[in-house]
Scaffold this motif. Structure first.
Motif, PDB file in Angstrom:
ATOM      1  N   ASN A 137      -7.226  11.151   8.346  1.00 12.54           N
ATOM      2  CA  ASN A 137      -7.065  10.793   6.938  1.00 12.54           C
ATOM      3  C   ASN A 137      -5.961   9.751   6.775  1.00 12.54           C
ATOM      4  OD1 ASN A 137      -9.034  12.413   5.627  1.00 12.54           O
ATOM      5  ND2 ASN A 137      -7.762  14.221   5.988  1.00 12.54           N
ATOM      6  N   CYS A 138      -4.957   9.847   7.626  1.00  9.62           N
ATOM      7  CA  CYS A 138      -3.875   8.843   7.604  1.00  9.62           C
ATOM      8  C   CYS A 138      -3.969   7.906   8.811  1.00  9.62           C
ATOM      9  CB  CYS A 138      -2.510   9.522   7.635  1.00  9.62           C
ATOM     10  SG  CYS A 138      -2.137  10.453   6.145  1.00  9.62           S
ATOM     11  N   HIS A 139      -4.196   8.513   9.984  1.00  7.63           N
ATOM     12  CA  HIS A 139      -4.209   7.714  11.220  1.00  7.63           C
ATOM     13  C   HIS A 139      -5.622   7.172  11.412  1.00  7.63           C
ATOM     14  CE1 HIS A 139      -0.212   9.278  11.992  1.00  7.63           C
ATOM     15  NE2 HIS A 139      -0.684  10.449  11.608  1.00  7.63           N
ATOM     16  N   THR A 140      -5.983   6.269  10.527  1.00  7.21           N
ATOM     17  CA  THR A 140      -7.370   5.820  10.430  1.00  7.21           C
ATOM     18  C   THR A 140      -7.814   4.993  11.627  1.00  7.21           C
ATOM     19  OG1 THR A 140      -6.593   3.924   9.164  1.00  7.21           O
ATOM     20  CG2 THR A 140      -7.334   5.819   7.920  1.00  7.21           C
ATOM     21  N   MET A 152      -3.232  -4.769  13.967  1.00  6.78           N
ATOM     22  CA  MET A 152      -2.394  -5.323  12.900  1.00  6.78           C
ATOM     23  C   MET A 152      -1.068  -5.790  13.510  1.00  6.78           C
ATOM     24  SD  MET A 152      -1.863  -6.084   9.802  1.00  6.78           S
ATOM     25  CE  MET A 152      -3.206  -5.361   8.875  1.00  6.78           C
ATOM     26  N   GLU A 166       1.563  -6.833  12.033  1.00  9.18           N
ATOM     27  CA  GLU A 166       2.722  -6.370  11.267  1.00  9.18           C
ATOM     28  C   GLU A 166       3.085  -4.972  11.749  1.00  9.18           C
ATOM     29  OE1 GLU A 166       1.335  -6.507   7.262  1.00  9.18           O
ATOM     30  OE2 GLU A 166       1.827  -8.626   7.018  1.00  9.18           O
ATOM     31  N   ARG A 202       4.061  -0.500   8.255  1.00  7.89           N
ATOM     32  CA  ARG A 202       3.364   0.624   7.638  1.00  7.89           C
ATOM     33  C   ARG A 202       2.827   1.583   8.692  1.00  7.89           C
ATOM     34  NH1 ARG A 202       4.935   1.553   2.811  1.00  7.89           N
ATOM     35  NH2 ARG A 202       5.645  -0.423   2.014  1.00  7.89           N
ATOM     36  N   GLN A 262      -1.925   3.647  11.298  1.00  2.84           N
ATOM     37  CA  GLN A 262      -2.187   3.918   9.889  1.00  2.84           C
ATOM     38  C   GLN A 262      -2.820   2.739   9.155  1.00  2.84           C
ATOM     39  OE1 GLN A 262       1.422   6.901   8.967  1.00  2.84           O
ATOM     40  NE2 GLN A 262       0.007   6.563   7.283  1.00  2.84           N
ATOM     41  N   ARG A 263      -2.911   1.584   9.826  1.00  3.70           N
ATOM     42  CA  ARG A 263      -3.653   0.518   9.140  1.00  3.70           C
ATOM     43  C   ARG A 263      -4.011  -0.600  10.109  1.00  3.70           C
ATOM     44  NH1 ARG A 263      -1.092  -4.232   6.111  1.00  3.70           N
ATOM     45  NH2 ARG A 263       0.939  -4.244   7.087  1.00  3.70           N
ATOM     46  N   GLY A 318      -4.449   6.544   4.051  1.00  2.83           N
ATOM     47  CA  GLY A 318      -3.677   7.657   3.522  1.00  2.83           C
ATOM     48  C   GLY A 318      -2.271   7.650   4.043  1.00  2.83           C
ATOM     49  N   ASN A 319      -1.469   8.362   3.332  1.00  6.44           N
ATOM     50  CA  ASN A 319      -0.113   8.588   3.787  1.00  6.44           C
ATOM     51  C   ASN A 319       0.210  10.023   3.437  1.00  6.44           C
ATOM     52  OD1 ASN A 319       2.251   7.921   5.042  1.00  6.44           O
ATOM     53  ND2 ASN A 319       3.260   7.440   3.097  1.00  6.44           N
ATOM     54  N   ILE A 369       6.750   2.957  -2.333  1.00  8.22           N
ATOM     55  CA  ILE A 369       6.454   2.304  -1.054  1.00  8.22           C
ATOM     56  C   ILE A 369       5.626   3.191  -0.135  1.00  8.22           C
ATOM     57  CG2 ILE A 369       8.514   0.845  -1.131  1.00  8.22           C
ATOM     58  CD1 ILE A 369       9.692   2.811   0.999  1.00  8.22           C
ATOM     59  N   GLU A 393      -0.065   0.540  -0.912  1.00  3.87           N
ATOM     60  CA  GLU A 393       0.767  -0.308  -0.057  1.00  3.87           C
ATOM     61  C   GLU A 393       0.106  -0.570   1.301  1.00  3.87           C
ATOM     62  OE1 GLU A 393       3.904  -1.708  -0.693  1.00  3.87           O
ATOM     63  OE2 GLU A 393       3.334  -1.216  -2.755  1.00  3.87           O
ATOM     64  N   TYR A 394      -0.881   0.251   1.622  1.00  2.00           N
ATOM     65  CA  TYR A 394      -1.521   0.132   2.939  1.00  2.00           C
ATOM     66  C   TYR A 394      -2.682  -0.863   2.871  1.00  2.00           C
ATOM     67  CZ  TYR A 394       1.390   3.816   4.720  1.00  2.00           C
ATOM     68  OH  TYR A 394       2.481   4.536   5.138  1.00  2.00           O
ATOM     69  N   THR A 395      -2.341  -2.073   2.666  1.00  2.00           N
ATOM     70  CA  THR A 395      -3.327  -3.138   2.621  1.00  2.00           C
ATOM     71  C   THR A 395      -2.661  -4.431   3.061  1.00  2.00           C
ATOM     72  OG1 THR A 395      -4.993  -4.183   1.215  1.00  2.00           O
ATOM     73  CG2 THR A 395      -2.855  -3.775   0.207  1.00  2.00           C
ATOM     74  N   PRO A 396      -3.318  -5.310   3.754  1.00  2.00           N
ATOM     75  CA  PRO A 396      -4.683  -5.154   4.255  1.00  2.00           C
ATOM     76  C   PRO A 396      -4.748  -4.212   5.455  1.00  2.00           C
ATOM     77  CG  PRO A 396      -3.744  -7.202   5.032  1.00  2.00           C
ATOM     78  CD  PRO A 396      -2.717  -6.595   4.129  1.00  2.00           C
TER      79      PRO A 396
END
Lengths: 318, 713
Positions: A296-299, A306, A308, A311, A317-318, B197-198, B274, B279-282
């Protein structure tokens, strides 16, 4: 110049003569086969030299063999096409005294007295190399699996080479798989869209578990290439072996995971904070069990590309 | 997008139409054949056309076929095989499920022993078995719109579809050579469940090491992932097949192209500042990658009973997909990862029979997967700033290399009465690079396995095998897990693929033919695993076991009636432990779980031919799977419960075929499919944006179809 009536007589005579000759040559095989004189060599029907076999083994015999003519083994224009004796041996005694020695030199059925190696050598005499390069030393070879355990030679439709029926043949021995493919999370094996030989080479390979590629991951990538990466942030088991987390034959957990979240994740991950929470369908930590569980979070569980890192990208997570 | 979909549909119909055209042409060009030998020995072609009705909408039966919505469906299958006997030239056209969404077409033209080529097409749908009820819009695009607060939505059906086109060519060349070429292009389109999600943790007064921990923040949002990618696989092989020596060398290439580089959701919850989901984009999506491999494999028969085989290969896989320029990257980070993995493979095997009764088999395999991706500071500040859990990491990317060496020695000795005694030793050695951060790591693992087996392969009544295998996995010391600032992290778990493990396995398989008409097969195997732990801890995997039992029986009542029945049972068990998060009272409870999976399946198949013109058959299968999650938790036992999960699946297939004349028949098929579950995966789950997922827990679908079969030669 001949007149028309004479021409017609000559043609008719020739036709009669040809018909007679053809009748002499062909008819006895079907109508008077049992009355063949010993002096007349039986005529070949399909393969070179098969007359001495097909004189008995027609479609009404216990071992009908003519259907081999429908297969690639019956394509006589190919100079490589075998004869009956290429596979079954000369079998002189069998032919001469069929009641005393009812088996040819080499047979492939259930009651064969020939060793598996001897039987397989008949096939390997031609089918060595290519995709069968690693047959020697393969698990199937070492476990005394005969080529004819899986393949039927004298039929037009070889079950194991048909995408719909192939798994049935494999399940004759691999019985656990018969159950796994009917689990709720599965590959489309029942539909013939993914079959055993898409991933495994039953004739052996240089990879583990007879994988068609050189290892498990490279085999999975043939359809799931998006998982290959490498990524900026790699998830180590993903790179090592897909089967650490997934059972491709079917599971009761979503996405062919061996066990559900959070349990499967907890088999590796340190119980820092939420990672160690017990399974629950209610309360704050239901997020680790319900829906996609830890994902759900660690997609980006297979890796995140990424660049960057603001996050929790390193935590996928993204 | 709509245009592309339309074109694709046109293409699918074109495939079906051309297959129909080819079939029709083939029927009309067929020869009338009255020669009984030719009839028995010439390839036969069959066309099967009809229509069916699906009763009841469903999600599971039609998951991979498209047979989901009640209504009529077309039945169209062709199997055309034509051979010119004088030249050995074949035309083959196989079309399966042409009236359905999971159609396959394979066309082959070859001159046997000389040349050949094929073209094939395959369409594979996959429907998500859960229905999504969502207010998220823009599903299938890279910029879906997410509600900022929980919003009731409408049902949506997610699905993906693969379209694959392939072709290949082979040509025999002088000198026992054969050249092969193959190419496959697969498009995958659609959408699938995804999200962001966070943490949404319950409030805590303090976190790890006294660091403040965020309270009740963040959320989870449903973000459907758009799928629009291409896989290409191609290669060429040159084979040499001699009497004793065979060689196969060539090239194998793959390419993955994802048309969606980033997912940029619009909107979403801002609750949590935050830490909020918006905030989780892209979100990064799978990058393009490619691989190129050169290989050579071969075999040589030294003597009739001694043969060696080998394979060597070298693969270069790269991932250089450009980072989107708008993304923030640290100084020194290039425009892409520069990912490169070089893999070298060498394998060799030898089988021999040095004595009449003794056979040996050895195998050695070396694989070096060297990840040469440059290691850079993607986040130079990471070591000085806490992540969202209060930890600090090193900010480096983490390529990992693996080196695997496996070797095997097996000996088999012939005993009287067609028994063989087999013994083998297998050894696997793995080296891994990497560091120990938030999970345990060891550089090396070794696994040593011993097998003893007694086998009887030749007998008119009983054949079988009984074997025992013992294996031990061990390795180098576990590294100490440390955070980016060098502080020790937890060091409690030996990851499942690295942990020491002792495994014992017993297998038994017997084939018994007590009478000619009856065949019975019994299969039993059991295995037991015992895992080692990190020093001072007993968390992680503790024990595991697996049992499989099967009983099969086939009875031939007569030439016209056969029946097969089978029963299989599979049980797996895992015992593992972890530790709950710290509570406000400072307690961290160690808890355990006994995870059981129990599956039972039965099957029955009967085929009968009551008359020369009538053939019938029935096939029934029932499968029951239960997962039990027995947790041993003392704290809040009323909350920490995971109910058993049961799924039952049954399928009944009936058919009757009547031959009106030799080359014309009618066939009636009936399928009854039942799926029942109490699965709770999505039950009670509601995304922060209001999305829920549901499924019909009791699905019954039936499909009846009538078709005509016409065959010719």
């Amino acid at each position: 110049m001949l007149d028309n009536s004479k021409t017609a007589q000559i043609i008719l005579s020739w036709l009669l003569a040809i018909s007679f000759v053809i009748g002499i040559l062909i008819l006895p095989k079907y109508v008077f086969a049992e009355d063949l004189d010993d002096a007349d060599p039986p005529q070949d029907l399909i393969l070179k030299g098969d007359g001495k076999c097909t004189v008995c083994h027609d479609e009404s015999s216990d071992n009908p063999i003519l259907a081999i003519g429908k297969t690639k083994h019956g394509t006589t224009a190919d100079h490589r096409t075998p004869t009956c004796t290429s596979c079954h041996g000369e079998g002189g005694n069998h032919e001469d005294t069929p009641h005393k020695a009812p088996m040819p030199q080499r047979t492939f059925g259930k009651k064969s007295v020939n060793s598996i190696e001897e039987r397989n050598n008949a096939c390997l005499a031609c089918h060595q190399g290519g995709k069968r390069m690693h047959w020697s030393g393969s698990t199937h070879a070492n476990r005394d699996v005969a080529c004819t355990s899986c393949h039927t030679i004298h039929t037009e439709q070889d079950k194991v080479r048909n995408r719909i029926t192939q798994p049935e043949v494999c399940f004759n021995c691999h019985k656990e798989m018969r159950q796994l493919i009917n689990r709720p999370y599965r590959h489309p094996i029942r539909e013939g869209k993914v079959i055993c030989s898409d991933c495994h080479n039953p004739h052996g390979s240089a990879g583990p578990s007879k994988m068609v590629r050189d290892n498990v991951n490279d085999t999975c990538y043939t359809c799931h290439m998006e998982k290959r990466g490498p990524f900026v942030y790699n998830h180590p088991p993903v790179q090592e072996n897909c089967a650490i987390c997934h059972n491709p034959h079917g599971t009761t957990a979503p996405n062919l995971l061996r066990t559900r979240s959070p349990f499967i994740c907890q088999e590796c991950h340190e119980p820092n904070t939420h990672q160690g929470s017990s399974g629950t369908l209610t309360g704050a930590y239901a997020r680790n069990t319900l829906a996609r569980g830890c994902l759900n979070c660690h997609t980006q569980i297979h890796g995140s590309n990424m660049p960057e890192n603001i996050r929790n990208e390193s935590m996928f997570q993204r | 997008m709509f245009t592309a979909t339309l074109d694709l549909r046109k293409f699918q119909y074109s495939i079906a139409f051309f297959t129909f055209l080819a079939a029709t042409t083939s029927v009309y060009s067929s020869e009338t054949n009255n020669d009984p030998v030719k009839e028995l020995a010439k390839p036969r072609s069959v066309v099967n056309i009809g229509a069916g009705q699906l009763f009841n909408d469903n999600a599971r039966f039609g998951q991979y076929t498209g047979l989901r919505n009640e209504g009529p469906y077309g039945i169209f299958n062709v199997d055309i095989s034509k051979r010119y006997d004088d030249t050995g030239t074949w035309f083959k056209l196989l079309g399966r499920n042409l009236g359905l969404q999971n159609r396959d077409v394979h066309f082959e033209h070859s001159k046997q022993g000389n040349w050949g080529y094929f073209i094939d097409y395959s369409q594979t749908p996959r429907y998500e078995p859960f229905t999504v009820n969502t207010a998220v819009t823009g599903i299938g695009t890279t910029d879906p719109h997410i509600p900022t607060s929980p919003t009731t939505g409408n049902p949506a059906q997610l699905s993906t579809e693969r379209h694959s086109i392939g072709f290949g060519f082979n040509k025999f060349l002088p000198g026992n050579l054969e050249l092969h070429f193959h190419f496959r292009n697969e498009e995958k389109d659609g959408d699938r469940i995804f999200g962001r999600g966070n943490r949404l943790g319950e409030p805590r007064l303090s976190g790890f090491n006294g660091m403040p921990s965020p309270r009740a923040i963040g959320g989870f949002e449903f973000i459907p992932e758009p799928i629009n990618s291409t896989i290409r696989i191609f290669g060429t092989t040159l084979d040499y097949v001699g009497k004793d020596l065979q060689l196969s060398g060539g090239y194998y290439g793959t390419m993955y192209n994802n048309k969606n580089a980033l997912l940029t959701p619009v909107g979403g919850s801002t609750v949590g500042g935050i830490f909020s989901p918006s905030e989780y984009t892209p979100i990064s999506l799978a990058p393009d990658n490619q691989s190129h491999q050169g290989f050579l494999s071969g075999g040589y028969s030294f003597t009739p009973t001694t043969r060696g085989t080998f394979k060597v290969a070298y693969t270069r896989a790269t991932q250089t997909d450009t980072f989107t320029p708008s993304l923030f990257t640290a100084p020194g980070i290039g425009s892409n990862l520069g990912g490169r993995v070089d893999t070298a493979l060498a394998q060799a095997g030898l089988t021999a029979r040095p004595l009449q009764k003794l056979s040996i088999n050895t195998n050695f395999r070396f694989e070096d997967r060297d990840d040469k991706t440059p290691v850079l500071f993607y986040n130079p500040m990471a070591a000085w700033h806490d992540d969202l859990n209060g930890n600090r990491w090193n900010g480096l990317n983490n390529p990992r290399s693996f080196r695997t060496i496996t070797s095997k020695f097996e000996a088999s000795y012939a005993l009287p009465h067609n028994f063989r005694l087999v013994g083998s030793v297998d050894y696997e050695h793995r080296d891994r690079t990497g560091t120990a951060t938030n999970t345990g790591h060891r550089f090396r693992t070794d696994e040593l396995s011993y097998r003893a087996e007694l086998r009887r392969s030749l007998s008119e009544t009983i054949t079988g095998t009984i074997s025992y295998i013992h294996s031990d996995r061990f390795g180098s010391s576990f590294l100490t897990n440390t955070t980016g600032s060098g502080d020790p992290f937890f060091n409690l778990i030996a990851p499942s693929n690295l942990a020491d493990r002792a495994r014992d396995k017993v297998r038994f398989l017997a084939n018994w033919d007590p009478i000619d008409s009856l065949s019975i097969q019994v299969s039993i195997d059991e295995s037991f695993d015992n895992y080692g732990h990190r020093a001072g801890s007993d968390l992680g995997l503790r024990k595991g076991s697996a049992r499989n039992y099967s009983l099969d029986a086939t009875y031939t009542f007569s030439e016209r009636l056969q029946a097969t029945a089978w029963l299989s049972r599979n049980e797996t068990h895992i015992n593992q432990a972890s530790r709950n998060a710290i509570t406000d009272s400072g307690i961290r409870e160690i808890w355990g779980a006994n995870l059981h999976n129990i599956g039972t399946s039965v099957g029955l198949e009967v085929t009968a031919k009551p008359t020369d013109k009538l053939e019938t058959g029935a096939n029934f299968m029932f499968s029951d799977n239960t997962d039990k999650f027995n947790q041993k938790v003392t704290l809040e036992p009323q909350v920490n419960i995971v109910p058993n999960l049961t799924t039952q699946y049954s399928n009944l297939r009936l058919f009757a075929r009547y031959d009106i004349r030799r080359n014309l028949g009618v066939r009636l098929d009936y399928i009854l499919d039942h799926f029942k579950t109490n699965e709770w995966t999505w039950t009670g789950w509601r995304y922060t944006d209001g999305t829920t997922l549901t499924q019909d827990t009791n699905q019954m679908a039936s499909f009846a179809f009538l078709s005509v079969l016409y065959s010719w030669q």
